[in-house]
Design a protein around this motif. Structure first.
Motif, PDB file in Angstrom:
ATOM      1  N   GLU A 164       0.829  -1.215   0.000  1.00 37.65           N
ATOM      2  CA  GLU A 164       0.000   0.000   0.000  1.00 37.65           C
ATOM      3  C   GLU A 164       0.861   1.260   0.000  1.00 37.65           C
ATOM      4  O   GLU A 164       0.503   2.266  -0.618  1.00 37.65           O
ATOM      5  N   GLN A 165       2.009   1.198   0.681  1.00 38.22           N
ATOM      6  CA  GLN A 165       2.922   2.352   0.685  1.00 38.22           C
ATOM      7  C   GLN A 165       3.338   2.725  -0.742  1.00 38.22           C
ATOM      8  O   GLN A 165       3.478   3.908  -1.070  1.00 38.22           O
ATOM      9  N   PHE A 166       3.509   1.694  -1.596  1.00 38.84           N
ATOM     10  CA  PHE A 166       3.935   1.943  -2.966  1.00 38.84           C
ATOM     11  C   PHE A 166       2.762   1.991  -3.953  1.00 38.84           C
ATOM     12  O   PHE A 166       2.964   1.893  -5.165  1.00 38.84           O
ATOM     13  N   CYS A 212       7.332  -6.100  -9.019  1.00 37.91           N
ATOM     14  CA  CYS A 212       6.208  -5.170  -9.090  1.00 37.91           C
ATOM     15  C   CYS A 212       6.263  -4.429 -10.429  1.00 37.91           C
ATOM     16  O   CYS A 212       7.314  -3.946 -10.841  1.00 37.91           O
ATOM     17  N   ASN A 213       5.122  -4.342 -11.115  1.00 38.46           N
ATOM     18  CA  ASN A 213       5.093  -3.705 -12.433  1.00 38.46           C
ATOM     19  C   ASN A 213       5.399  -2.217 -12.376  1.00 38.46           C
ATOM     20  O   ASN A 213       5.960  -1.658 -13.319  1.00 38.46           O
ATOM     21  N   SER A 214       5.028  -1.578 -11.274  1.00 41.97           N
ATOM     22  CA  SER A 214       5.140  -0.117 -11.196  1.00 41.97           C
ATOM     23  C   SER A 214       6.339   0.370 -10.383  1.00 41.97           C
ATOM     24  O   SER A 214       6.640   1.565 -10.385  1.00 41.97           O
ATOM     25  N   VAL A 215       7.017  -0.548  -9.675  1.00 45.96           N
ATOM     26  CA  VAL A 215       8.168  -0.149  -8.851  1.00 45.96           C
ATOM     27  C   VAL A 215       9.335  -1.091  -9.164  1.00 45.96           C
ATOM     28  O   VAL A 215       9.363  -2.229  -8.715  1.00 45.96           O
ATOM     29  N   LYS A 216      10.280  -0.598  -9.924  1.00 45.56           N
ATOM     30  CA  LYS A 216      11.426  -1.433 -10.330  1.00 45.56           C
ATOM     31  C   LYS A 216      12.219  -1.869  -9.101  1.00 45.56           C
ATOM     32  O   LYS A 216      12.507  -1.075  -8.215  1.00 45.56           O
TER      33      LYS A 216
END
Length: 393
Positions: free
Chosen positions: A178-180, A355-359
């Motif tokens: 949730e943080q990311f 994660c798709n949105s956070v490398k």
């Protein structure tokens, strides 16, 4: 400030396995856990003998909003691959049910294999370490922990679900997601005993410890396995399995005679053995203590079969095939084996678990919205997802 290539949060099944895979690739790996012992859930699972895989592990044995997500990982690291690993370490194991492998002696033997693999791969494990903050940086992540500051290129969240908080389970992995900005799907206790209404609990109190083979059905799913009466309600494999599909307010059907055509059986008995008491026949089919409880509701059971009308038989059959325990809920996370729901798998690559949105951010194991049936499936997903991520972190 310490620097690592990979930091893994969680020294459980998926975290330890991922650490070994990454370490063997030459990555500098650190595993962090707030508990004082690694693999606590491994040690208590399967009655302390850990049902560590199921040879029949396939997507049909997993629940997820995206049922296809687990296919890739399960194909790339199979139950046979894990069995080959434990064979190399000389683990003694038994097949309790078809395809279900348990440690022959103790789950400690399996945990020792995982810890040995981590040691051989050069991975470091630090216990009694809590994480205060996680911050994304241009080249990875910065962690502020109770033991100091750490930087890493790849961060793997393998912190498990909410089940059995006394072993240190928490929603930490979901909080990180949730943080990311990742979507976390609703969660509930899974593979969990079912509680019953107080009046029924009192009525069935003499049955605590009694086990009976049943078919449990709810919402279109059925499982034919043993049910165990407890001092709180009902448990055992059939109940744990159906708890994934039943929720309070839903109908729960318990068939006490799953291997019989009861109408044909009792009518034939009435013709062939008219003098035989129904109670005697039931004592040959069901545990005696259970028959005593049934007799409270059907006092005419002591009559010989010849004296039983078709209406009597119809009432008996309805009673036995729809045994009503008046369920009212579950024991919750306190005794649940796993957590149903979790991080939406659409947020994560099914190949790399990144994660798709956070490398550089990875999620593996129970923290994800992938829940296996009872029987070693959840551990197999831990190995498969840990292996998959371990190839890329």
């Amino acid at each position: 400030m310490e620097n690592f290539d990979v930091v893994i949060i969680g020294a459980g099944a998926s975290g330890l396995f991922c650490a070994a895979q990454a370490g063997y690739r030459g990555r500098k790996v650190l595993v962090l856990d707030h508990a004082n012992k690694a693999g606590k859930k491994i040690l208590m699972s399967g009655g302390g003998r850990c049902n560590f895989t199921n040879l029949d592990a396939a997507p049909k044995h997993f629940l997820s909003a995206n049922p296809h997500f687990c296919i890739s990982a399960l194909k790339r690291y199979t139950p046979n691959d894990f069995v080959e690993l434990v064979d190399r370490h000389g683990l003694e194991y038994v097949e309790k049910a078809p395809g279900q492998y348990f440690c022959q002696h103790s789950a400690k033997d399996l945990l020792n294999i995982l810890l040995t693999e981590c040691e051989w791969s050069g991975s470091e494990i630090r216990l009694d370490t809590s994480i205060k903050t996680i911050a994304k940086q241009e080249q990875g992540f910065h962690l502020l922990t109770s033991q100091g500051e750490i930087q890493c290129e790849s961060l793997v969240v393998a912190s498990g679900g909410l089940s059995i908080p006394t072993l240190g389970a928490s929603g930490y992995g979901h909080q990180v997601a949730e943080q990311f900005g990742l979507k976390v799907l609703p969660r509930r206790a899974s593979l969990v005993p079912i509680t019953i209404q107080p009046t029924m609990k009192e009525k069935l109190s003499t049955l605590s410890g009694v086990s009976v083979e049943i078919e449990a059905s709810a919402n279109g799913m059925s499982f034919k396995e043993p049910m165990l009466f407890t001092h709180r309600g009902i448990s055992g494999p059939a109940i744990l399995q159906i708890s994934n599909f039943w929720q309070p307010g839903d109908e729960l059907q318990l068939n006490l005679l799953p291997d019989l055509d009861p109408e044909a059986h009792f009518k034939a008995l009435r013709n062939d053995k008219p003098k035989r008491a129904l109670e005697t026949e039931l004592n040959s089919l069901l545990p005696k203590r259970l028959v005593e409880v049934i007799k409270q509701d059907l006092p005419w059971m002591s009559k010989p079969m010849a004296e039983l009308s078709n209406d009597n038989l119809a009432e008996l059959i309805q009673y036995l095939t729809h045994f009503d325990v008046q369920p009212n809920g579950t024991e919750g996370y306190r005794t649940a084996e796993v957590t149903l729901g979790g991080i939406d798998t659409n947020e994560v690559s099914s190949k790399t678990f990144e994660c798709n949105s956070v490398k550089g951010l990875y999620f593996i194991g129970e923290v994800l919205d992938v829940t296996g049936f009872l029987g070693g499936y959840n551990f197999q997903f831990a190995w498969s997802s840990g292996f998959a991520a371990g190839q890329f972190v």
